[in-house]
Design an enzyme around this catalytic site. Structure first.
Site, short mmCIF file in Angstrom:
data_model
loop_
_atom_site.label_atom_id
_atom_site.label_comp_id
_atom_site.label_asym_id
_atom_site.label_seq_id
_atom_site.Cartn_x
_atom_site.Cartn_y
_atom_site.Cartn_z
CG ASP A 119 60.84 38.14 55.83
OD1 ASP A 119 61.38 38.36 54.74
OD2 ASP A 119 61.08 37.13 56.52
NE ARG A 170 61.43 38.00 49.81
CZ ARG A 170 61.78 37.87 51.10
NH1 ARG A 170 60.88 37.88 52.05
NH2 ARG A 170 63.04 37.75 51.42
C1 FAD Z 1 61.32 33.94 48.98
C2 FAD Z 1 59.96 34.08 49.59
C3 FAD Z 1 59.77 34.94 50.65
C4 FAD Z 1 58.51 35.12 51.22
N1 FAD Z 1 58.31 36.10 52.17
C5 FAD Z 1 57.07 36.32 52.64
C6 FAD Z 1 56.81 37.41 53.49
O1 FAD Z 1 57.69 38.21 53.86
N2 FAD Z 1 55.53 37.59 53.93
C7 FAD Z 1 54.50 36.75 53.54
O2 FAD Z 1 53.36 36.97 53.95
N3 FAD Z 1 54.75 35.70 52.74
C8 FAD Z 1 56.00 35.46 52.28
N4 FAD Z 1 56.21 34.42 51.42
C9 FAD Z 1 55.16 33.37 51.24
C10 FAD Z 1 54.22 33.72 50.11
O3 FAD Z 1 53.44 34.83 50.50
C11 FAD Z 1 53.30 32.54 49.80
O4 FAD Z 1 52.55 32.22 50.90
C12 FAD Z 1 54.02 31.32 49.33
O5 FAD Z 1 55.11 31.62 48.54
C13 FAD Z 1 53.08 30.43 48.50
O6 FAD Z 1 52.61 31.14 47.41
P1 FAD Z 1 53.02 30.80 45.90
O7 FAD Z 1 53.20 32.09 45.18
O8 FAD Z 1 54.18 29.91 45.89
O9 FAD Z 1 51.71 30.15 45.31
P2 FAD Z 1 50.90 28.87 45.75
O10 FAD Z 1 49.72 28.87 44.85
O11 FAD Z 1 50.67 28.82 47.21
O12 FAD Z 1 51.86 27.68 45.38
C14 FAD Z 1 52.16 27.34 44.05
C15 FAD Z 1 52.64 25.91 44.05
O13 FAD Z 1 53.88 25.81 44.76
C16 FAD Z 1 53.93 24.62 45.53
N5 FAD Z 1 54.04 24.98 46.96
C17 FAD Z 1 53.80 26.18 47.52
N6 FAD Z 1 54.10 26.15 48.84
C18 FAD Z 1 54.49 24.90 49.11
C19 FAD Z 1 54.95 24.25 50.29
N7 FAD Z 1 55.04 24.87 51.45
N8 FAD Z 1 55.32 22.94 50.20
C20 FAD Z 1 55.27 22.28 49.02
N9 FAD Z 1 54.85 22.86 47.87
C21 FAD Z 1 54.47 24.14 47.91
C22 FAD Z 1 52.69 23.86 45.22
O14 FAD Z 1 52.96 23.01 44.13
C23 FAD Z 1 51.72 24.94 44.78
O15 FAD Z 1 50.72 24.46 43.97
C24 FAD Z 1 57.44 34.30 50.78
C25 FAD Z 1 57.63 33.41 49.72
C26 FAD Z 1 58.85 33.31 49.11
C27 FAD Z 1 59.00 32.41 47.94
#
Ligand code: FAD
Length: 299
Positions: A119, A170
Protein backbone atom coordinates in the site's frame (compact mmCIF):
# COMPACT_ATOMS: atom_id res chain seq x y z
CA UNK A 1 -16.77 17.50 1.89
CA UNK A 2 -20.19 18.68 3.11
CA UNK A 3 -19.88 20.91 6.21
CA UNK A 4 -21.99 18.62 8.36
CA UNK A 5 -19.87 15.63 7.36
CA UNK A 6 -16.72 17.62 8.17
CA UNK A 7 -18.15 18.39 11.59
CA UNK A 8 -19.13 14.76 12.24
CA UNK A 9 -15.70 13.49 11.12
CA UNK A 10 -13.93 16.09 13.29
CA UNK A 11 -15.90 15.02 16.34
CA UNK A 12 -15.28 11.29 15.88
CA UNK A 13 -12.52 11.26 18.56
CA UNK A 14 -15.21 12.34 21.05
CA UNK A 15 -17.63 9.58 20.07
CA UNK A 16 -17.65 6.49 22.33
CA UNK A 17 -15.75 3.62 20.71
CA UNK A 18 -18.72 1.19 20.58
CA UNK A 19 -20.60 3.71 18.43
CA UNK A 20 -17.61 4.20 16.10
CA UNK A 21 -17.29 0.40 15.96
CA UNK A 22 -20.93 0.17 14.87
CA UNK A 23 -20.29 2.45 11.88
CA UNK A 24 -16.96 0.77 11.18
CA UNK A 25 -18.74 -2.57 10.80
CA UNK A 26 -19.37 -2.16 7.10
CA UNK A 27 -15.72 -1.43 6.34
CA UNK A 28 -13.99 -4.23 8.23
CA UNK A 29 -14.46 -7.99 8.09
CA UNK A 30 -14.14 -8.30 11.88
CA UNK A 31 -11.41 -8.53 14.47
CA UNK A 32 -10.32 -12.15 13.96
CA UNK A 33 -8.66 -13.97 11.08
CA UNK A 34 -11.67 -16.31 10.94
CA UNK A 35 -13.91 -13.26 10.26
CA UNK A 36 -11.75 -12.32 7.29
CA UNK A 37 -11.74 -15.90 6.01
CA UNK A 38 -15.57 -15.95 6.10
CA UNK A 39 -15.80 -12.62 4.28
CA UNK A 40 -13.37 -13.73 1.57
CA UNK A 41 -15.40 -16.95 1.10
CA UNK A 42 -18.63 -14.98 0.65
CA UNK A 43 -16.99 -12.59 -1.83
CA UNK A 44 -15.58 -15.56 -3.70
CA UNK A 45 -19.04 -17.14 -3.99
CA UNK A 46 -20.10 -13.87 -5.62
CA UNK A 47 -17.32 -14.04 -8.18
CA UNK A 48 -14.87 -11.65 -6.47
CA UNK A 49 -11.25 -12.01 -5.37
CA UNK A 50 -9.87 -10.36 -2.25
CA UNK A 51 -6.78 -8.79 -0.81
CA UNK A 52 -6.51 -9.14 2.96
CA UNK A 53 -5.03 -6.48 5.21
CA UNK A 54 -4.19 -7.15 8.86
CA UNK A 55 -5.09 -4.12 10.96
CA UNK A 56 -3.10 -4.04 14.14
CA UNK A 57 -0.53 -5.99 16.10
CA UNK A 58 2.53 -4.08 17.23
CA UNK A 59 5.38 -3.76 14.76
CA UNK A 60 7.39 -6.60 16.34
CA UNK A 61 4.48 -9.08 15.86
CA UNK A 62 3.41 -7.68 12.54
CA UNK A 63 5.36 -9.88 10.17
CA UNK A 64 4.24 -12.98 12.12
CA UNK A 65 0.57 -11.95 12.04
CA UNK A 66 0.86 -11.26 8.33
CA UNK A 67 2.53 -14.60 7.67
CA UNK A 68 -0.28 -16.31 9.59
CA UNK A 69 -2.72 -14.65 7.22
CA UNK A 70 -0.79 -15.93 4.21
CA UNK A 71 -0.83 -19.43 5.70
CA UNK A 72 -4.59 -19.24 6.25
CA UNK A 73 -5.13 -18.12 2.65
CA UNK A 74 -3.17 -21.14 1.46
CA UNK A 75 -4.70 -23.64 3.93
CA UNK A 76 -8.27 -22.51 3.22
CA UNK A 77 -7.59 -22.23 -0.53
CA UNK A 78 -8.90 -18.65 -0.65
CA UNK A 79 -8.94 -16.38 -3.72
CA UNK A 80 -6.94 -13.73 -1.92
CA UNK A 81 -3.59 -12.05 -1.83
CA UNK A 82 -2.25 -9.70 0.83
CA UNK A 83 -1.84 -5.94 1.22
CA UNK A 84 0.71 -4.46 3.63
CA UNK A 85 1.63 -0.99 4.88
CA UNK A 86 5.33 -0.46 5.35
CA UNK A 87 4.96 1.90 8.34
CA UNK A 88 3.43 -1.05 10.13
CA UNK A 89 6.55 -3.02 9.33
CA UNK A 90 8.84 -0.35 10.78
CA UNK A 91 9.44 2.02 7.82
CA UNK A 92 9.60 5.12 10.02
CA UNK A 93 11.66 3.49 12.76
CA UNK A 94 14.42 1.67 10.92
CA UNK A 95 14.48 1.19 7.13
CA UNK A 96 16.74 -1.87 7.31
CA UNK A 97 14.43 -3.53 9.84
CA UNK A 98 11.45 -2.72 7.60
CA UNK A 99 13.20 -4.18 4.56
CA UNK A 100 13.96 -7.40 6.47
CA UNK A 101 10.39 -7.64 7.80
CA UNK A 102 8.92 -7.09 4.35
CA UNK A 103 11.35 -9.54 2.75
CA UNK A 104 10.21 -12.22 5.23
CA UNK A 105 6.61 -11.69 4.17
CA UNK A 106 7.38 -11.69 0.44
CA UNK A 107 9.48 -14.84 0.85
CA UNK A 108 6.56 -16.53 2.62
CA UNK A 109 4.19 -15.37 -0.12
CA UNK A 110 6.53 -16.79 -2.74
CA UNK A 111 6.70 -20.16 -0.95
CA UNK A 112 2.89 -20.24 -0.87
CA UNK A 113 2.57 -19.04 -4.50
CA UNK A 114 0.87 -15.85 -3.41
CA UNK A 115 1.33 -12.14 -4.05
CA UNK A 116 1.84 -9.06 -1.86
CA UNK A 117 0.70 -5.54 -2.66
CA UNK A 118 2.53 -2.72 -0.89
CA UNK A 119 0.00 0.00 0.00
CA UNK A 120 1.07 3.63 -0.39
CA UNK A 121 0.88 5.92 2.62
CA UNK A 122 1.37 9.68 3.02
CA UNK A 123 3.95 11.57 0.99
CA UNK A 124 6.62 11.42 3.71
CA UNK A 125 6.73 7.68 2.90
CA UNK A 126 6.57 7.74 -0.91
CA UNK A 127 10.30 7.61 -1.68
CA UNK A 128 11.08 5.06 1.03
CA UNK A 129 8.15 2.86 0.00
CA UNK A 130 9.25 2.91 -3.63
CA UNK A 131 12.85 2.17 -2.58
CA UNK A 132 11.82 -0.87 -0.53
CA UNK A 133 9.63 -2.04 -3.41
CA UNK A 134 12.44 -1.67 -5.97
CA UNK A 135 14.93 -3.43 -3.69
CA UNK A 136 12.60 -6.39 -3.13
CA UNK A 137 11.31 -6.43 -6.68
CA UNK A 138 14.88 -7.15 -7.81
CA UNK A 139 14.69 -10.31 -5.70
CA UNK A 140 11.05 -11.36 -6.14
CA UNK A 141 8.43 -11.01 -8.85
CA UNK A 142 5.50 -11.66 -6.51
CA UNK A 143 4.91 -8.11 -5.36
CA UNK A 144 3.33 -4.92 -6.61
CA UNK A 145 2.99 -1.33 -5.46
CA UNK A 146 0.31 1.36 -5.17
CA UNK A 147 0.54 4.79 -6.80
CA UNK A 148 -1.76 7.70 -5.98
CA UNK A 149 -3.27 9.85 -8.74
CA UNK A 150 -3.41 12.96 -6.52
CA UNK A 151 0.40 13.28 -6.44
CA UNK A 152 2.03 15.36 -9.20
CA UNK A 153 4.94 12.91 -9.30
CA UNK A 154 2.88 9.78 -10.00
CA UNK A 155 3.16 9.64 -13.79
CA UNK A 156 6.94 9.91 -13.64
CA UNK A 157 7.10 7.28 -10.85
CA UNK A 158 4.98 4.97 -12.98
CA UNK A 159 7.17 5.51 -16.05
CA UNK A 160 10.38 5.03 -14.04
CA UNK A 161 9.13 1.75 -12.56
CA UNK A 162 7.87 0.50 -15.93
CA UNK A 163 11.23 1.39 -17.51
CA UNK A 164 12.79 -0.96 -14.94
CA UNK A 165 10.32 -3.64 -16.05
CA UNK A 166 8.18 -3.45 -12.89
CA UNK A 167 4.68 -3.57 -14.29
CA UNK A 168 2.29 -4.35 -11.47
CA UNK A 169 0.37 -1.44 -9.93
CA UNK A 170 -2.70 -0.51 -7.99
CA UNK A 171 -3.79 2.96 -9.04
CA UNK A 172 -6.00 4.90 -6.59
CA UNK A 173 -6.81 8.57 -6.00
CA UNK A 174 -5.01 8.73 -2.63
CA UNK A 175 -6.49 9.24 0.83
CA UNK A 176 -4.00 11.35 2.83
CA UNK A 177 -4.10 15.15 3.19
CA UNK A 178 -1.20 16.46 1.12
CA UNK A 179 0.11 19.99 0.47
CA UNK A 180 -0.91 21.80 -2.71
CA UNK A 181 2.74 22.05 -3.75
CA UNK A 182 2.90 18.32 -4.44
CA UNK A 183 -0.69 17.18 -4.89
CA UNK A 184 -3.77 17.94 -6.94
CA UNK A 185 -6.53 19.10 -4.63
CA UNK A 186 -9.51 19.50 -6.95
CA UNK A 187 -11.60 16.45 -7.71
CA UNK A 188 -11.51 17.18 -11.45
CA UNK A 189 -7.69 17.45 -11.49
CA UNK A 190 -7.29 14.24 -9.52
CA UNK A 191 -9.69 12.42 -11.83
CA UNK A 192 -7.92 13.75 -14.94
CA UNK A 193 -4.59 12.55 -13.59
CA UNK A 194 -6.08 9.17 -12.68
CA UNK A 195 -7.31 8.75 -16.26
CA UNK A 196 -4.01 9.95 -17.71
CA UNK A 197 -1.80 7.68 -15.57
CA UNK A 198 -4.12 4.72 -16.11
CA UNK A 199 -3.84 5.18 -19.88
CA UNK A 200 -0.03 5.41 -19.67
CA UNK A 201 0.10 2.20 -17.64
CA UNK A 202 -2.37 0.19 -19.71
CA UNK A 203 -0.80 1.28 -23.02
CA UNK A 204 2.47 -0.21 -21.78
CA UNK A 205 0.68 -3.41 -20.79
CA UNK A 206 1.22 -2.97 -17.08
CA UNK A 207 -1.15 -5.02 -14.92
CA UNK A 208 -3.26 -2.43 -13.11
CA UNK A 209 -5.59 -2.82 -10.15
CA UNK A 210 -7.99 0.00 -11.03
CA UNK A 211 -8.93 0.99 -7.47
CA UNK A 212 -11.90 3.33 -7.41
CA UNK A 213 -15.60 3.56 -6.55
CA UNK A 214 -16.04 6.55 -8.83
CA UNK A 215 -18.47 5.60 -11.61
CA UNK A 216 -16.95 8.10 -14.07
CA UNK A 217 -13.47 6.63 -13.61
CA UNK A 218 -14.84 3.11 -14.02
CA UNK A 219 -16.55 4.16 -17.27
CA UNK A 220 -13.33 5.69 -18.57
CA UNK A 221 -11.44 2.51 -17.66
CA UNK A 222 -14.04 0.46 -19.59
CA UNK A 223 -13.41 2.69 -22.62
CA UNK A 224 -9.63 2.24 -22.38
CA UNK A 225 -9.94 -1.52 -21.94
CA UNK A 226 -12.10 -1.67 -25.06
CA UNK A 227 -9.91 0.67 -27.15
CA UNK A 228 -6.74 -1.18 -26.17
CA UNK A 229 -8.44 -4.56 -26.72
CA UNK A 230 -7.27 -5.81 -23.32
CA UNK A 231 -8.10 -9.35 -22.24
CA UNK A 232 -9.89 -9.93 -18.94
CA UNK A 233 -6.68 -11.24 -17.30
CA UNK A 234 -4.64 -8.11 -18.13
CA UNK A 235 -6.14 -5.80 -15.47
CA UNK A 236 -8.56 -5.87 -12.56
CA UNK A 237 -10.86 -3.50 -10.71
CA UNK A 238 -10.43 -3.10 -6.97
CA UNK A 239 -12.83 -1.78 -4.33
CA UNK A 240 -12.90 -1.44 -0.55
CA UNK A 241 -15.09 -3.67 1.59
CA UNK A 242 -18.37 -1.93 2.42
CA UNK A 243 -18.23 0.64 -0.37
CA UNK A 244 -20.47 0.82 -3.48
CA UNK A 245 -21.56 -2.81 -3.47
CA UNK A 246 -23.93 -1.88 -6.32
CA UNK A 247 -21.07 -0.82 -8.58
CA UNK A 248 -19.02 -3.84 -7.48
CA UNK A 249 -21.75 -6.23 -8.62
CA UNK A 250 -22.20 -4.28 -11.85
CA UNK A 251 -18.47 -4.56 -12.69
CA UNK A 252 -18.53 -8.34 -12.10
CA UNK A 253 -21.72 -8.69 -14.15
CA UNK A 254 -20.04 -6.72 -16.95
CA UNK A 255 -17.44 -9.50 -17.09
CA UNK A 256 -14.45 -7.86 -15.39
CA UNK A 257 -12.24 -9.19 -12.60
CA UNK A 258 -12.84 -7.50 -9.28
CA UNK A 259 -10.83 -7.66 -6.07
CA UNK A 260 -12.15 -6.45 -2.71
CA UNK A 261 -9.84 -5.02 -0.05
CA UNK A 262 -10.70 -6.92 3.14
CA UNK A 263 -9.23 -5.41 6.31
CA UNK A 264 -9.53 -7.22 9.62
CA UNK A 265 -7.99 -7.04 13.06
CA UNK A 266 -8.17 -5.42 16.46
CA UNK A 267 -6.78 -2.06 15.38
CA UNK A 268 -9.74 -1.09 13.20
CA UNK A 269 -10.11 2.49 14.48
CA UNK A 270 -7.66 4.42 12.29
CA UNK A 271 -8.63 2.58 9.10
CA UNK A 272 -12.33 3.14 9.77
CA UNK A 273 -12.02 6.87 10.41
CA UNK A 274 -10.22 7.23 7.07
CA UNK A 275 -13.24 5.58 5.45
CA UNK A 276 -15.71 7.85 7.28
CA UNK A 277 -13.99 10.87 5.75
CA UNK A 278 -14.79 9.58 2.28
CA UNK A 279 -18.37 8.64 2.96
CA UNK A 280 -20.67 11.33 1.61
CA UNK A 281 -23.57 9.97 3.67
CA UNK A 282 -21.83 9.67 7.02
CA UNK A 283 -23.74 12.55 8.64
CA UNK A 284 -27.05 11.04 7.58
CA UNK A 285 -26.12 7.62 8.96
CA UNK A 286 -25.01 9.08 12.28
CA UNK A 287 -28.22 11.02 12.72
CA UNK A 288 -30.35 8.05 11.71
CA UNK A 289 -28.51 5.91 14.23
CA UNK A 290 -28.80 8.48 17.00
CA UNK A 291 -32.56 8.72 16.57
CA UNK A 292 -33.40 5.07 15.91
CA UNK A 293 -33.79 3.23 19.20
CA UNK A 294 -32.29 -0.16 18.52
CA UNK A 295 -29.65 0.56 15.95
CA UNK A 296 -26.66 -0.14 18.23
CA UNK A 297 -28.14 -3.35 19.53
CA UNK A 298 -28.75 -4.78 16.10
CA UNK A 299 -25.14 -5.88 15.43
C1 FAD B 1 -8.72 -1.43 -3.21
C2 FAD B 1 -8.30 -0.06 -2.76
C3 FAD B 1 -7.07 0.12 -2.17
C4 FAD B 1 -6.63 1.39 -1.79
N1 FAD B 1 -5.34 1.57 -1.34
C5 FAD B 1 -4.92 2.81 -1.06
C6 FAD B 1 -3.55 3.05 -0.75
O1 FAD B 1 -2.71 2.15 -0.71
N2 FAD B 1 -3.18 4.34 -0.48
C7 FAD B 1 -4.08 5.39 -0.52
O2 FAD B 1 -3.68 6.53 -0.29
N3 FAD B 1 -5.37 5.16 -0.81
C8 FAD B 1 -5.81 3.91 -1.07
N4 FAD B 1 -7.12 3.72 -1.41
C9 FAD B 1 -8.12 4.81 -1.18
C10 FAD B 1 -8.25 5.70 -2.39
O3 FAD B 1 -7.07 6.44 -2.53
C11 FAD B 1 -9.43 6.66 -2.22
O4 FAD B 1 -9.24 7.45 -1.12
C12 FAD B 1 -10.76 5.98 -2.10
O5 FAD B 1 -10.84 4.85 -2.90
C13 FAD B 1 -11.88 6.93 -2.53
O6 FAD B 1 -11.68 7.34 -3.84
P1 FAD B 1 -12.63 6.90 -5.05
O7 FAD B 1 -11.77 6.65 -6.23
O8 FAD B 1 -13.48 5.79 -4.64
O9 FAD B 1 -13.44 8.22 -5.37
P2 FAD B 1 -14.39 9.10 -4.47
O10 FAD B 1 -14.73 10.26 -5.34
O11 FAD B 1 -13.82 9.38 -3.13
O12 FAD B 1 -15.65 8.18 -4.27
C14 FAD B 1 -16.53 7.86 -5.32
C15 FAD B 1 -17.84 7.44 -4.70
O13 FAD B 1 -17.67 6.22 -3.97
C16 FAD B 1 -18.42 6.25 -2.77
N5 FAD B 1 -17.51 6.16 -1.62
C17 FAD B 1 -16.17 6.36 -1.62
N6 FAD B 1 -15.66 6.10 -0.40
C18 FAD B 1 -16.69 5.77 0.39
C19 FAD B 1 -16.80 5.37 1.75
N7 FAD B 1 -15.75 5.29 2.55
N8 FAD B 1 -18.04 5.06 2.23
C20 FAD B 1 -19.12 5.11 1.43
N9 FAD B 1 -19.07 5.47 0.13
C21 FAD B 1 -17.88 5.79 -0.39
C22 FAD B 1 -19.21 7.51 -2.78
O14 FAD B 1 -20.45 7.25 -3.41
C23 FAD B 1 -18.39 8.42 -3.68
O15 FAD B 1 -19.14 9.42 -4.26
C24 FAD B 1 -7.54 2.48 -1.88
C25 FAD B 1 -8.79 2.30 -2.47
C26 FAD B 1 -9.17 1.06 -2.93
C27 FAD B 1 -10.48 0.92 -3.61
Amino acid sequence: MHLLNKFIVATIPLVPKPIVRYFAGRYIAGEELSDAVNTVRILSKNGMNSTMDVLGECISNRADATEATLEAISREKLDSNLSVKLTQLGLQLDKKFCLENTRKIIQKAKELSNFVRIDMEDSTCTDDTINVYVQLRKEYSTLGIVLQAYLHRTESDAVRLMDMGYMNFRLCKGIYVEPEAIAYKKREEINNNFNKVLEVMLKRKAYVGIATHDGALVQNAYRLIKDLKLQQNEYEFQMLLGVRTDLRTQIVNDGHRLRVYVPYGHHWYKYSTRRFKENPEIAGYVFKALFSKNSFNSK
